[in-house]
Design a protein around this motif. Structure first.
Motif: not given
Ligand code: ADP
Ligand code: MG
Length: 226
Positions: A30-40, A45-48, A197-201
Motif C-alpha cells: 500500500a502506498g507504493e508508486m510503481v512503474s511497469l516497464m517493458g516493450s510492446s 497490459s495483460t498484467l494490469l 504501465v509505460t515503455h518510456e524511461e
C-alpha cells in the motif's frame, strides 16, 4: 496489498496458444508508486488487467488486500473494482457526448449516488485538477492533457485506494506527460497506491520503483534512484 504468486496467463485461439505471463510473481505494498516497464507485447497490459480484475488468469494466485481474486462473477468483480480501483488509460476513454462533469460523475452513478451529490463530487474532483472552468465542456473541446486530467478526476471520484494507469502519457506530448505524472505523484503522496504501465524511461524515472517485464517475466525490480 497486491500479491501475485506465479501467475500464468495465455490467450488461446483456434490456431495458437500464446503464453503471455509466465510464472510471474509480484508484490506491491500500500502506498507504493510503481512503474511497469517493458516493450510492446511484453505483457504489461495483460498484467494490469489482471491486477484490475478486468481479466482472469490461468494459474497462480492473486490476492488483493488478502482476498483471493479468482473466479469472481462479473457482478462481484465490478463491485469490488468500483470500490477499490481507479483506471486511467492511454486513450482517456471519456464518453464523447458527455461533458467533463458528466464523465467524472459516471462511476458514482453506477454506485447509486444521487444526481445532486454526484454532480457536486464531480465538480470538487475537477476543481482539484484545475478544471472547474471546463466542467461543461465536451472532450472534443479540450486538449489531450486536459482530457487525461478529466480521466484522472473520474478515476479518483470514487476514492479508490489504487490507481492503475496503462500508458497514461502515451498520447501526450512531453510537457503534458510530465504534468500527468506530477499529478499521479501528488495522488500517491496522499497514500494512494499508483501503478503506471509505460515503455518510456523518463516516465519510469519519475516513479519510485521500476519493475521491468520482458516476454512475460520480470527481469528486474528496483528502486528508482533520484
Ligand atoms: P503490452 O501491453 O506489454 O504491449 P499486452 O499485454 O497487451 O502487451 O500483450 C501481450 C501479448 O498478448 C501480445 O502478443 C498481444 O498481441 C497478445 N494479446 C493481448 N491481448 C490479447 C487478446 N485479448 N487475445 C489474444 N492475444 C492477445
Ligand atoms: Mg499495453
Amino acid at each position: 496489498m497486491i500479491e501475485l504468486q506465479r501467475i500464468n496467463k495465455s490467450y488461446n485461439t483456434e490456431t495458437t496458444n500464446l503464453h503471455v505471463l509466465k510464472d510471474l510473481s509480484l508484490t506491491i505494498a500500500a502506498g507504493e508508486m510503481v512503474s511497469l516497464m517493458g516493450s510492446s507485447g511484453s505483457g504489461k497490459s495483460t498484467l494490469l488487467n489482471i491486477l484490475g480484475i478486468l481479466d482472469s488468469y490461468d494459474s497462480g494466485e492473486y490476492h488483493l488486500d488478502g482476498r483471493l481474486i479468482r473466479d469472481m462473477s462479473e457482478h462481484t468483480a465490478a463491485l469490488y473494482r468500483s470500490k477499490t480501483i481507479g483506471f486511467v488509460f492511454q486513450s482517456f476513454n471519456l464518453i464523447g457526448f458527455k461533458t467533463a462533469a458528466e464523465n467524472v460523475a459516471l462511476p458514482l452513478y453506477y454506485q447509486g449516488v444521487s444526481f445532486k451529490k454526484r454532480h457536486k463530487m464531480a465538480l470538487d474532483s475537477l476543481e482539484r485538477f484545475g478544471l472547474l472552468d471546463w466542467a461543461e465542456h465536451l472532450p472534443s473541446q479540450m486538449s489531450g492533457g486536459q482530457n487525461q486530467r478529466v480521466a484522472i478526476a473520474r478515476a479518483l471520484v470514487t476514492k479508490p485506494r489504487i490507481i492503475l494507469a496503462d500508458e497514461p502519457t502515451g498520447a501526450l506530448d512531453s510537457e503534458n506527460s510530465n504534468d500527468i505524472i506530477a499529478v499521479l505523484n501528488e495522488i500517491n503522496k496522499e497514500g494512494i497506491t499508483v501503478v503506471i504501465v509505460t515503455h518510456e524511461e523518463d516516465i519510469a524515472e519519475q516513479t519510485k520503483r521500476c519493475v521491468r517485464i520482458q516476454d512475460g517475466k520480470i527481469i528486474s525490480d528496483s528502486a528508482v534512484s533520484k
